[in-house]
Design an enzyme around this catalytic site. Structure first.
Site, PDB file in Angstrom:
ATOM      1  N   HIS A 130      13.698  10.139  -1.512  1.00 24.03           N
ATOM      2  CA  HIS A 130      13.682   9.998  -0.058  1.00 24.03           C
ATOM      3  C   HIS A 130      13.038   8.664   0.314  1.00 24.03           C
ATOM      4  CE1 HIS A 130       9.679  11.364  -1.123  1.00 24.03           C
ATOM      5  NE2 HIS A 130       9.244  10.802  -0.002  1.00 24.03           N
ATOM      6  N   ASP A 132      10.354   7.465   3.428  1.00 26.40           N
ATOM      7  CA  ASP A 132       9.387   8.257   4.189  1.00 26.40           C
ATOM      8  C   ASP A 132       9.825   8.464   5.649  1.00 26.40           C
ATOM      9  OD1 ASP A 132       7.674   8.742   2.065  1.00 26.40           O
ATOM     10  OD2 ASP A 132       6.519   6.913   2.406  1.00 26.40           O
ATOM     11  N   HIS A 280      12.252   6.599  -2.820  1.00 23.60           N
ATOM     12  CA  HIS A 280      11.353   6.833  -3.946  1.00 23.60           C
ATOM     13  C   HIS A 280      11.301   8.321  -4.270  1.00 23.60           C
ATOM     14  CE1 HIS A 280       8.954   7.116  -0.250  1.00 23.60           C
ATOM     15  NE2 HIS A 280       8.260   8.042  -0.867  1.00 23.60           N
ATOM     16  N   ARG A 297      -2.074   7.835   1.496  1.00 21.92           N
ATOM     17  CA  ARG A 297      -1.010   6.971   1.987  1.00 21.92           C
ATOM     18  C   ARG A 297      -1.270   6.540   3.423  1.00 21.92           C
ATOM     19  NH1 ARG A 297       4.689   9.691   3.125  1.00 21.92           N
ATOM     20  NH2 ARG A 297       3.788   9.851   5.201  1.00 21.92           N
TER      21      ARG A 297
HETATM   22 FE   FE2 Z   1       7.334   9.744   0.135  1.00 21.78          FE
END
Ligand code: FE2
Length: 329
Positions: A130, A132, A280, A297
């Site tokens: 996917h 993000d 990713h 993140r």
């Molecule tokens: Fe992700």
């Protein structure tokens, strides 16, 4: 398969990076594969960067799509400060919230809420790939992931270059794809037996957007195969079977090993990727191991994507992904 030839935007990105590096000879940029990934050394991310360092890092990111750093043991506040030098930060996650006291950080723990589908994982090769939050009208421009607790083996991350994947398609198929748009939706995988808690979180901000299948990168001008297997559900206007078969071909093509790089984490590692030109995946091998894994993140606020035909994406449901200080959730 014919591999993509160097195209004009890529040559410009090479020249831009070379010029930037000339002004920062202490910063090294080492490519990690033919199409994607570069390891950057010689810079301390825990302190404010100079304008020339920021330009080199940004140029390397645009050229190589994901850049890696080692031995950067940042605090949450340093992580946020580093990220802020490249753009406005979004709230940690539009559905699953943020780290307490740090509204721009999202905790990626091994057993986090977003993993609690309660279903058996699918076994097709693109499962889990996917970009993000592409279900949002304005998906994040970039993501910055910091490793803190890392297993001795297993738990790597892979990225694929979706501009290189697009370049490798035939001209007739490229032209056809440019006429198409697809619906990206934040929902559990089909047939999943999601937990009630997971469903409640997803339903309070159901993100659905229609994006072009081929976007033009706003900074590099590259055309990108804008498919995010985890979120893209259907191609608008096609019959159900046409949509499913075409998407399965595109997903399989986009994640071919030729376009990918794989990164083995260590405590203090950082991966910084362009979320507009990559997808990713975190391989599921971590769940076969007893080791824990903890990453954090941040994401930079992104613009609404625009297709090769000049048409922008359209919002169907949900709130835009705003800057952390202005977020309503
Ligand atoms: Fe992700």
């Amino acid at each position: 398969m014919n591999m993509p030839l160097p195209h004009a935007p890529l040559q410009r990105l090479d020249e831009q990076l070379q010029a930037a590096q000339a002004a920062t000879p202490h910063v090294s940029v080492a490519p990690q594969s033919a199409h994607i990934g570069a390891l950057i050394a010689g810079v301390d991310l825990g302190r404010p960067l100079s304008a020339t360092e920021i330009h080199t890092l940004r140029s390397a990111l645009l050229r190589w799509k994901v850049v890696f750093f080692r031995d950067q043991h940042l605090s949450h506040s340093q992580h946020e400060a580093f990220s802020r030098q490249f753009g406005e930060l979004t709230v940690g996650h539009p559905v699953f919230g943020h780290v307490e006291g740090h509204p721009a950080l999202y905790s990626i723990a091994k057993h986090r809420q977003a993993n609690r589908y309660g279903n058996e994982p699918e076994r097709r090769p693109w499962t889990g790939w996917h970009a993000d939050v592409t279900a949002a009208h304005n998906p994040p421009a970039a993501s910055i992931l910091r490793g803190v607790t890392i297993p001795p083996y297993g738990g790597d991350t892979q990225w694929t270059n979706l501009a290189a994947a697009y370049q490798a398609l035939s001209a007739p198929l490229q032209a056809f794809l440019q006429s198409l748009r697809g619906e990206h939706r934040f929902s559990p995988p089909q047939g999943a037996n999601a937990t009630a808690e997971y469903l409640a979180l997803v339903q309070q901000n159901t993100l659905v957007s229609e994006h072009p299948l081929v976007t033009v990168h706003p900074e590099t001008g590259e055309q990108v195969l804008y498919i995010s297997p985890g979120f893209l559900k259907t191609i608008t206007g096609l019959h159900t079977r046409e949509s499913r078969v075409l998407l399965e071909f595109l997903w399989e093509h986009a994640v071919r090993s030729d376009f990918t790089v794989r990164f083995q984490w260590a405590p203090g590692s950082i991966a910084f990727w362009d979320n507009r030109s990559t997808a990713h995946v975190a391989p599921q091998d971590i769940f076969a191991l007893e080791f824990d894994r903890q990453l954090y993140r941040s994401t930079l606020v992104g613009a609404v994507p625009v297709g090769a035909d000049g048409r922008a994406s359209t919002a169907i449901s949900g709130n835009p992904v705003l800057a952390a200080h202005g977020a309503a959730y």
